[in-house]
Scaffold this motif. Structure first.
Motif, PDB file in Angstrom:
ATOM      1  N   GLN A 149       0.864  -1.185   0.000  1.00  0.00           N
ATOM      2  CA  GLN A 149       0.000   0.000   0.000  1.00  0.00           C
ATOM      3  C   GLN A 149       0.894   1.226   0.000  1.00  0.00           C
ATOM      4  N   TYR A 150       0.515   2.227  -0.737  1.00  0.00           N
ATOM      5  CA  TYR A 150       1.351   3.412  -0.879  1.00  0.00           C
ATOM      6  C   TYR A 150       0.728   4.600  -0.143  1.00  0.00           C
ATOM      7  N   LEU A 151       1.591   5.370   0.493  1.00  0.00           N
ATOM      8  CA  LEU A 151       1.152   6.591   1.174  1.00  0.00           C
ATOM      9  C   LEU A 151       1.606   7.810   0.376  1.00  0.00           C
ATOM     10  N   TYR A 152       0.736   8.817   0.377  1.00  0.00           N
ATOM     11  CA  TYR A 152       1.007  10.066  -0.330  1.00  0.00           C
ATOM     12  C   TYR A 152       0.719  11.234   0.612  1.00  0.00           C
ATOM     13  N   THR A 153       1.346  12.361   0.320  1.00  0.00           N
ATOM     14  CA  THR A 153       0.996  13.569   1.060  1.00  0.00           C
ATOM     15  C   THR A 153      -0.424  13.983   0.687  1.00  0.00           C
ATOM     16  N   THR A 154      -1.035  14.696   1.584  1.00  0.00           N
ATOM     17  CA  THR A 154      -2.421  15.129   1.376  1.00  0.00           C
ATOM     18  C   THR A 154      -2.444  16.618   1.050  1.00  0.00           C
ATOM     19  N   GLU A 155      -3.199  16.969   0.028  1.00  0.00           N
ATOM     20  CA  GLU A 155      -3.290  18.364  -0.407  1.00  0.00           C
ATOM     21  C   GLU A 155      -4.676  18.932  -0.152  1.00  0.00           C
ATOM     22  N   TYR A 156      -4.694  20.230   0.112  1.00  0.00           N
ATOM     23  CA  TYR A 156      -5.962  20.947   0.145  1.00  0.00           C
ATOM     24  C   TYR A 156      -6.469  21.105  -1.294  1.00  0.00           C
ATOM     25  N   GLU A 157      -7.735  20.832  -1.496  1.00  0.00           N
ATOM     26  CA  GLU A 157      -8.392  21.114  -2.773  1.00  0.00           C
ATOM     27  C   GLU A 157      -9.501  22.130  -2.496  1.00  0.00           C
ATOM     28  N   ILE A 158      -9.181  23.401  -2.727  1.00  0.00           N
ATOM     29  CA  ILE A 158     -10.098  24.478  -2.355  1.00  0.00           C
ATOM     30  C   ILE A 158     -10.512  25.236  -3.616  1.00  0.00           C
ATOM     31  N   ASN A 159     -11.797  25.329  -3.848  1.00  0.00           N
ATOM     32  CA  ASN A 159     -12.321  26.087  -4.987  1.00  0.00           C
ATOM     33  C   ASN A 159     -13.358  27.089  -4.489  1.00  0.00           C
ATOM     34  N   ASN A 160     -13.059  28.364  -4.688  1.00  0.00           N
ATOM     35  CA  ASN A 160     -14.014  29.437  -4.385  1.00  0.00           C
ATOM     36  C   ASN A 160     -14.475  29.441  -2.930  1.00  0.00           C
ATOM     37  N   PHE A 161     -13.514  29.309  -2.015  1.00  0.00           N
ATOM     38  CA  PHE A 161     -13.838  29.435  -0.590  1.00  0.00           C
ATOM     39  C   PHE A 161     -12.767  30.331   0.023  1.00  0.00           C
ATOM     40  N   ALA A 162     -13.168  31.561   0.289  1.00  0.00           N
ATOM     41  CA  ALA A 162     -12.220  32.609   0.680  1.00  0.00           C
ATOM     42  C   ALA A 162     -11.349  32.263   1.885  1.00  0.00           C
ATOM     43  N   PRO A 163     -11.923  31.716   2.970  1.00  0.00           N
ATOM     44  CA  PRO A 163     -11.069  31.472   4.139  1.00  0.00           C
ATOM     45  C   PRO A 163      -9.887  30.546   3.847  1.00  0.00           C
ATOM     46  N   PHE A 164     -10.029  29.628   2.882  1.00  0.00           N
ATOM     47  CA  PHE A 164      -8.972  28.659   2.617  1.00  0.00           C
ATOM     48  C   PHE A 164      -8.373  28.797   1.215  1.00  0.00           C
ATOM     49  N   SER A 165      -8.707  29.831   0.509  1.00  0.00           N
ATOM     50  CA  SER A 165      -8.262  29.953  -0.888  1.00  0.00           C
ATOM     51  C   SER A 165      -6.748  29.964  -1.013  1.00  0.00           C
TER      52      SER A 165
ATOM     53  N   TYR B 170     -11.260  17.798   0.622  1.00  0.00           N
ATOM     54  CA  TYR B 170     -12.271  18.724   0.105  1.00  0.00           C
ATOM     55  C   TYR B 170     -13.193  19.147   1.249  1.00  0.00           C
ATOM     56  N   LEU B 171     -13.730  20.340   1.115  1.00  0.00           N
ATOM     57  CA  LEU B 171     -14.733  20.811   2.074  1.00  0.00           C
ATOM     58  C   LEU B 171     -16.020  20.008   1.932  1.00  0.00           C
TER      59      LEU B 171
END
Length: 288
Positions: A166-182, A259-260
């Motif tokens: 099993q492979y582990l990867y870093t986790t990324e924020y995927e933020i679209n059109n949400f100002a607090p986390f843009s 994702y939110l």
């Protein structure tokens, strides 16, 4: 009662039960005369040998000729006796003292603070790390995110990659059109492992920003997880409202993703109101 009977030899009554048979009045009078005569001559009661004998018959001797009856049955058990006095013995040694539940250091719990590298003032930092998980296109693996430390240690390893892993990867924020986390879009997500003392119960409450009465709020933020249309599924986590990114990671490698979470209404949706379709769901982490 004792019955004394006297007779003169030659005039002994006949029959098996002669001693028990009543005497004639003439015999009794004659014996009394003889007894009185002897008493005057000797000055008291005497036993006559030879021609005159004295026999004493105890009335209880009559029972000897009776047959012995059968043994009776055992009697019933007697009543219980009184309770005895309490015994005396040496007192045992005192046990070792227990842990003081009021000591803040005796109880506690830990939690992950997703999106931050530090812990709030209500807790202490155990270590900071990076969030990792399975690739969003992979079917297998676990659904939970991991907070990997920045200083890993290995046991025995085999160099290179193999297919049966099993492979582990870093986790990324995927933020679209949400100002607090843009500002976090496509950046890697950090994490911190925190410990609280004096409180042993941990609870993450979705769709809330406050904790129940008497609970301590550790932090609050936004619910995040994998995309609804991706193959790889993940758990829901509470990402701090003041989330930060690991510097120098805005590359968009798209390994594990966050994702939110929005509310939905209508068929099979949430009750609206109180929920509002399209609103991002908040969360809070509480301890007590």
């Amino acid at each position: 009662m004792v019955l004394k009977v006297h007779w003169v030899e030659g005039r002994r009554p006949q029959g098996r039960n002669s001693l028990m048979s009543p005497m004639k009045s003439t015999d009794i009078e004659r014996n009394e005369d003889l007894h009185d005569r002897d008493k005057r001559q000797s000055g008291g009661d005497i036993d006559v040998s030879g021609t005159q004998q004295q026999h004493t018959i105890d009335s209880s001797s009559c029972a000897q000729d009776s047959l012995r009856g059968r043994d009776g049955r055992d009697g019933r058990d007697g009543r219980d006796g009184e309770i005895g006095q309490k015994g005396e013995g040496e007192k045992g040694n005192a046990g070792s003292p227990g842990r003081d539940a009021t000591d803040p250091g005796s109880v506690g719990t830990t939690y992950f603070r997703w999106g931050r590298t530090t812990c709030p003032s209500t807790s202490q930092l155990i270590y900071e790390g990076i969030v990792s998980g399975g690739h969003y296109t992979h079917k297998g693996g676990a659904v939970n995110y991991l907070c990997l430390p920045l200083d890993p240690e290995d046991l025995q390893v085999e160099a290179g990659t193999a297919g049966s892993r099993q492979y582990l990867y870093t986790t990324e924020y995927e933020i679209n059109n949400f100002a607090p986390f843009s500002h976090l879009h496509d950046h890697d997500v950090p994490c911190a492992v925190c410990r609280v003392t004096g409180r042993s119960t941990l609870l993450m409450i979705p769709a809330k920003t406050t904790c129940p009465s008497n609970w301590t709020s550790e932090y609050r933020g936004y619910m995040m997880t994998a995309h609804h249309d991706h193959i790889h599924q993940t758990e829901y986590v509470c990402v701090d409202e003041n989330a930060e990114a690991r510097s120098g990671t805005a590359v968009g490698t798209d390994g594990a993703l966050m994702y939110l979470v929005e509310a939905t209404c209508g068929t099979h949706g949430l009750p609206c109101l109180p929920y509002v379709a399209g609103n991002e769901l908040a969360c809070v982490v509480c301890t007590i």
